[in-house]
Design a protein around this motif. Sequence first.
Motif, mmCIF file in Angstrom:
data_model
loop_
_atom_site.group_PDB
_atom_site.id
_atom_site.type_symbol
_atom_site.label_atom_id
_atom_site.label_comp_id
_atom_site.label_asym_id
_atom_site.label_seq_id
_atom_site.Cartn_x
_atom_site.Cartn_y
_atom_site.Cartn_z
ATOM 1 N N VAL A 154 11.054 -5.987 1.571
ATOM 2 C CA VAL A 154 9.066 -5.803 1.184
ATOM 3 C C VAL A 154 9.224 -6.199 -0.538
ATOM 4 C CG1 VAL A 154 7.774 -3.628 1.158
ATOM 5 C CG2 VAL A 154 9.156 -4.249 2.692
ATOM 6 N N TRP A 155 10.592 -5.136 -1.369
ATOM 7 C CA TRP A 155 10.345 -5.617 -2.305
ATOM 8 C C TRP A 155 10.218 -7.107 -2.774
ATOM 9 C CZ3 TRP A 155 8.595 -0.924 -3.997
ATOM 10 C CH2 TRP A 155 9.250 -0.015 -2.664
ATOM 11 N N GLN A 156 11.278 -7.740 -2.055
ATOM 12 C CA GLN A 156 11.388 -9.273 -2.521
ATOM 13 C C GLN A 156 9.898 -9.708 -1.893
ATOM 14 O OE1 GLN A 156 13.750 -10.917 -4.008
ATOM 15 N NE2 GLN A 156 12.048 -12.346 -4.056
ATOM 16 N N THR A 157 9.095 -9.653 -0.941
ATOM 17 C CA THR A 157 7.553 -9.973 -0.892
ATOM 18 C C THR A 157 6.709 -9.396 -2.457
ATOM 19 O OG1 THR A 157 8.003 -10.192 1.439
ATOM 20 C CG2 THR A 157 5.715 -10.156 0.251
ATOM 21 N N ALA A 158 6.986 -8.270 -2.767
ATOM 22 C CA ALA A 158 6.190 -7.832 -3.796
ATOM 23 C C ALA A 158 6.085 -8.627 -4.811
ATOM 24 C CB ALA A 158 6.671 -6.579 -4.030
ATOM 25 N N ALA A 159 7.532 -8.299 -4.852
ATOM 26 C CA ALA A 159 7.850 -9.245 -6.346
ATOM 27 C C ALA A 159 7.248 -10.536 -6.842
ATOM 28 C CB ALA A 159 9.294 -9.284 -6.764
ATOM 29 N N GLU A 160 8.294 -11.208 -5.414
ATOM 30 C CA GLU A 160 7.784 -13.154 -5.769
ATOM 31 C C GLU A 160 5.778 -12.503 -5.674
ATOM 32 O OE1 GLU A 160 9.175 -15.872 -3.025
ATOM 33 O OE2 GLU A 160 11.823 -14.763 -3.080
ATOM 34 N N MET A 161 5.010 -11.981 -4.930
ATOM 35 C CA MET A 161 3.572 -12.693 -4.969
ATOM 36 C C MET A 161 3.289 -12.094 -6.579
ATOM 37 S SD MET A 161 1.869 -13.136 -1.946
ATOM 38 C CE MET A 161 0.102 -12.970 -2.710
ATOM 39 N N ALA A 217 3.305 -3.422 -12.135
ATOM 40 C CA ALA A 217 4.757 -3.490 -11.778
ATOM 41 C C ALA A 217 5.470 -3.853 -11.066
ATOM 42 C CB ALA A 217 3.895 -1.654 -10.594
ATOM 43 N N GLY A 218 4.622 -5.345 -11.077
ATOM 44 C CA GLY A 218 5.787 -6.160 -10.139
ATOM 45 C C GLY A 218 5.757 -5.898 -8.568
ATOM 46 N N GLU A 219 4.835 -5.743 -8.705
ATOM 47 C CA GLU A 219 5.155 -5.355 -6.512
ATOM 48 C C GLU A 219 3.807 -5.220 -6.151
ATOM 49 O OE1 GLU A 219 8.264 -0.884 -7.975
ATOM 50 O OE2 GLU A 219 5.971 -0.974 -7.160
ATOM 51 N N LEU A 422 11.355 6.842 -1.473
ATOM 52 C CA LEU A 422 11.716 5.337 -1.437
ATOM 53 C C LEU A 422 11.697 4.715 -0.107
ATOM 54 C CD1 LEU A 422 12.210 3.785 -3.856
ATOM 55 C CD2 LEU A 422 14.282 3.880 -3.347
ATOM 56 N N MET A 423 11.798 5.565 1.048
ATOM 57 C CA MET A 423 12.132 4.208 2.599
ATOM 58 C C MET A 423 11.032 4.432 2.961
ATOM 59 S SD MET A 423 14.457 6.241 5.415
ATOM 60 C CE MET A 423 13.786 7.334 5.861
ATOM 61 N N ASP A 424 10.627 5.212 2.431
ATOM 62 C CA ASP A 424 9.123 5.864 3.533
ATOM 63 C C ASP A 424 7.383 5.426 2.672
ATOM 64 O OD1 ASP A 424 10.125 7.644 5.469
ATOM 65 O OD2 ASP A 424 9.071 9.311 4.229
ATOM 66 N N TYR A 425 8.078 4.830 1.357
ATOM 67 C CA TYR A 425 6.966 3.684 0.862
ATOM 68 C C TYR A 425 7.363 2.351 1.466
ATOM 69 C CZ TYR A 425 4.531 2.102 -3.593
ATOM 70 O OH TYR A 425 3.543 1.494 -3.916
ATOM 71 N N ALA A 426 8.723 2.261 1.280
ATOM 72 C CA ALA A 426 8.500 0.926 1.824
ATOM 73 C C ALA A 426 8.605 0.332 2.834
ATOM 74 C CB ALA A 426 10.475 0.286 1.199
ATOM 75 N N GLN A 427 8.612 1.440 3.655
ATOM 76 C CA GLN A 427 8.092 1.483 5.697
ATOM 77 C C GLN A 427 5.960 0.988 5.255
ATOM 78 O OE1 GLN A 427 9.561 3.514 8.792
ATOM 79 N NE2 GLN A 427 11.326 4.470 7.097
ATOM 80 N N LEU A 428 5.576 1.960 4.156
ATOM 81 C CA LEU A 428 4.528 2.389 4.461
ATOM 82 C C LEU A 428 4.102 0.628 4.158
ATOM 83 C CD1 LEU A 428 3.382 5.547 3.005
ATOM 84 C CD2 LEU A 428 2.491 4.850 5.735
ATOM 85 N N ARG A 429 4.564 -0.311 2.523
ATOM 86 C CA ARG A 429 3.991 -1.137 2.121
ATOM 87 C C ARG A 429 4.353 -2.821 2.792
ATOM 88 N NH1 ARG A 429 3.805 -1.725 -3.314
ATOM 89 N NH2 ARG A 429 3.421 -3.907 -2.494
ATOM 90 N N ASP A 430 5.279 -2.647 3.309
ATOM 91 C CA ASP A 430 5.583 -3.290 4.537
ATOM 92 C C ASP A 430 4.618 -3.120 5.677
ATOM 93 O OD1 ASP A 430 7.709 -5.168 6.025
ATOM 94 O OD2 ASP A 430 7.827 -3.882 7.228
ATOM 95 N N LEU A 431 4.766 -2.489 6.275
ATOM 96 C CA LEU A 431 3.167 -2.124 7.416
ATOM 97 C C LEU A 431 1.910 -2.450 6.396
ATOM 98 C CD1 LEU A 431 1.556 -1.306 9.643
ATOM 99 C CD2 LEU A 431 1.510 0.871 8.993
ATOM 100 N N GLU A 432 1.560 -2.717 5.355
ATOM 101 C CA GLU A 432 0.562 -3.044 4.795
ATOM 102 C C GLU A 432 0.469 -4.002 4.750
ATOM 103 O OE1 GLU A 432 -1.472 -1.896 0.504
ATOM 104 O OE2 GLU A 432 0.782 -1.913 0.135
#
Length: 995
Positions: A154-161, A217-219, A422-432
């Motif tokens: 999730v974080w890597q995708t957000a950073a690369e975008m 934010a790089g996300e 942090l875990m819940d935010y990552a899951q929500l962003r992954d679903l997004e």
Amino acid sequence: MVFQQADLHAFPRELQPLAQEQRMRLTDALERADHLAQMQQRPLPSTAYQKLSATQQQAWWRCLITSDAALTLVERDVHHVLQLSEAELKRPYQRQDYQRWLAELIEQEATGEIQDEPSLHRLLRRFRAVALLRLLWRDANLISPPDAAARHAVWQTAAEMSHLASVCVEAALSWLEDHYAPAWGRPYPRATQLEQVQSGAVAPLRLVVLGMGKLGAGELNLSSDIDLIFAFAEGGETLGGRRSFDHQEYFTRLGQKLIAALDQTTADGQVFRVDMRLRPYGDAGALALSFNALLEYYQDQGRDWERYAMIKAAVLAGDQQAGAELLARLNPFVYRRYVDFSAIESLRAMKAMINREVKRKGLEQNIKLGRGGIREIEFITQVFQLIRGGRDRELQETSIRRVVPLLADLGLLPQPVTQELLMDYAQLRDLEHALQGLADRQTQDLPQDPLTQARIALRCGDADWEALIQRLDALRERVRQHFDAVIADPDEAPEEEEEGLASLWPAECETAAAEAILAEQGFADPAASWQRIQGFYFSRAVANMQAIGRQRLDALMPQWLLAVSETDAPDLALERSLWLIEAVLRRTAYLLLLTENPQALKQLVGLCATSAWMAEQLAKMPILLDELLTPATLYSPADKARLRDELRQHLCRIPEEDTESLMEAVRYFRHANVLRVAASDLVAQRPLMKVSDYLTFIAEVLLEQVLHFVWRDLTQRYGHPLLDTGEVAQTGFIVLGYGKLGGIELGYGSDLDLVFLHQGHPVQGTTGKKSLDSSTFYSRLGQKMIHWLTALTPSGQLYEVDMRLRPSGNAGLLVSSLKAFGEYQRQQAWTWEHQALVRARVVAGDPALAARFEAERAAILSQRRDLEQLKQQVLEMRDKMRRHLGGKTDTEFHLKQDAGGIVDIEFIVQYAVLAYSCDHPRLLTYTDNMRILDELAATGLLPIDTVQALQQAYLAYRQATHQAALRKTSSLVEAAPWQAQRELVIQVWHQLLGG
């Protein structure tokens, strides 16, 4: 048939018809590509595809089944799949990888460069297409288990975008600047001449592109707008072009071209949708603004939501250095220097507005805006950033991934809570990402049709949609609970017994009724207390408050009255805590802090009721109210090692060259830690000697740090001093503490009696280009130390300093050598100066020089003296002090100065050291009275029971003066209760000194 090796039956049954349909579409695309390749005599794509292994084909099918956008990109150009090797698909990319990739695409152009704007648009869109396909593949195939805390993909995708956006914006901007330079010229700093431009002596100004929101934010989301703000350093006119433009017009034109390069929809699609509405005045404002215009806007008109937005601002492209300077100048707008609870109020208002919009538009299933969604976690983190970011500078961070763990490190949230968030935010962003990757569309709405639900469940790694929803519901409930704990309104419903007090504000009820309520609540003088409340309510300061401040005051006062009534002395609590409320009327964030933290309010009122000194300190420095929010540290003063560590952490956030901020920081550190000692003293009833130890530790740690600052500044400017041997001195300087500091008996209002010494006279000066002789160097060191300690800043002085105990007093050198000090003490010093030396010790500086001083002190104090002459000199000095400083009547007793008081005990101790240390060197071991008295007993110079009685009297006197300082009362007390202690001290005095 291509992809025959792929087992489509491995996917859920409901998705197999979709997979068959996609296989047909892909086959058609490959056939068209084959036909085109034959016409152009190129390798056949379908042949190349046969090289993909079954595992690779399966991975591609997973990507295509979960993303129509990916299938569309492959249909548009099937060569995309061939360009992306398995190794490159799996390897995470950094910004430089995207820069390299774009440079390779440019090299593949027929001319090796971009010729015109249509070519720029086409190339950027091709680049974005293949980069997005790579990210869609990674997002579908490199997902973590649904309950994984890290979810690195999730974080890597957000950073690369974010990297992709940054590289595209920078590339487009650079090309446009060069392309239009012949026609428009380039902007330069004011007063730049054309000759300087032609010679390249002056660099042109560039547009500063700020990335906002998740981009800053790089996300960045998988499919998102990019929020931008354009700025430029200063006004002027362009130079070197066929036509000159003022900078405002130039940067506006350039910004328009940049937006078109990114946002315009062509046959190749878009690069990124660009949103400029976060700039000042939104769509009605200028597209690009000068730094001064931006700063003026935010200072005069900036709104709370703009502070919230600016948390995530980062320089995306253009002039990086100028952009960093702009953000540094905007920092005070975003982060207040004080603890700013107004942020909570603003975010509540924003959340309420969002909730109304969610309800109006039926967005309850929106995972960003709905209950327990992405925005609530962002609000939780950003409310702490806005409240405390000015103080805890590590919170000045754009990335939510990095901020959340800091909340636990700083003790703002329990670690289990931050881990959950942090875990819940990552899951929500992954679903997004799953929702947005489906059609390359910015959406956060959960789908309603079963097919799409199945595709999303597959992409997220869940067994089915029901499993995903079950996990999501539990997650959103957790998030809402954490959100309510941080941001929800405090319970304002008054209990029945509180209603009477609540009716006293506004203070407009009948006097008789008000006084009756106060009397019922335990006020000893309800008439005087009601008069104070009314006097405050109708005061000019309250009448002149702005509307928002008055609302905050009205919300606080009923709670305050209740807290006052619950103390043991409500009249005193009301009077003293009202000092503070009057002091912060113009800084209403503090009113909000107390309203939001009822427990802190109770602690404040209770401390004020107990100590007038505490009330006065808080009124002078309301910023200390922050300390009331953490009872764990408030009532637990730190030992010396922990103080050093806390101070180091406190200062490491501040640049070394920012002297003003460093001076403020050490002052805050001192005041905050003294407050902790006082709170611990008042609430936990700590022993007096422990209190003095803590206060002395604080002073010593701060003196060490101030010496470090001053030494660093001077040696950077002048180099290090040289010893007589030619060696470089490490410090060669010590700070002596005399009086209460030397005797480890500091009180809350004590000044510091200091003497500065250096090692001697180096013959070669200092090592810097601008060399100083030894005397001048160390004199400046002492001067700068005094400046650091005594300079008045918004937080006041660090300490008051008394230097009169140095050789020759005010007429002597500020800093003496150890040798000169020793000669003075032997040849010229008065007896009272030797008495003072009894309590002198090194509190900071060079350890080697400190050891030499201790030897010199022992030699001076242990000289054999004429006892009759010594007695006479001590008696004369004591008589002089009594006449000038003691009580004036027999019924009064000055705890410190009168016969039988503190000073008599101190003189007894000092006389004994001067008289007997020549035969009993153990008397020179310590500088504090209590342990010197122990040594007098151990050596047999005084009987043990006499020593213990003196110690008890001494502690009782000090405890009384200590309490008087906290209550802000005099040390002049009624004589009768102290008669026994006085008689004892006077008896010992006569035994030793006569007189």
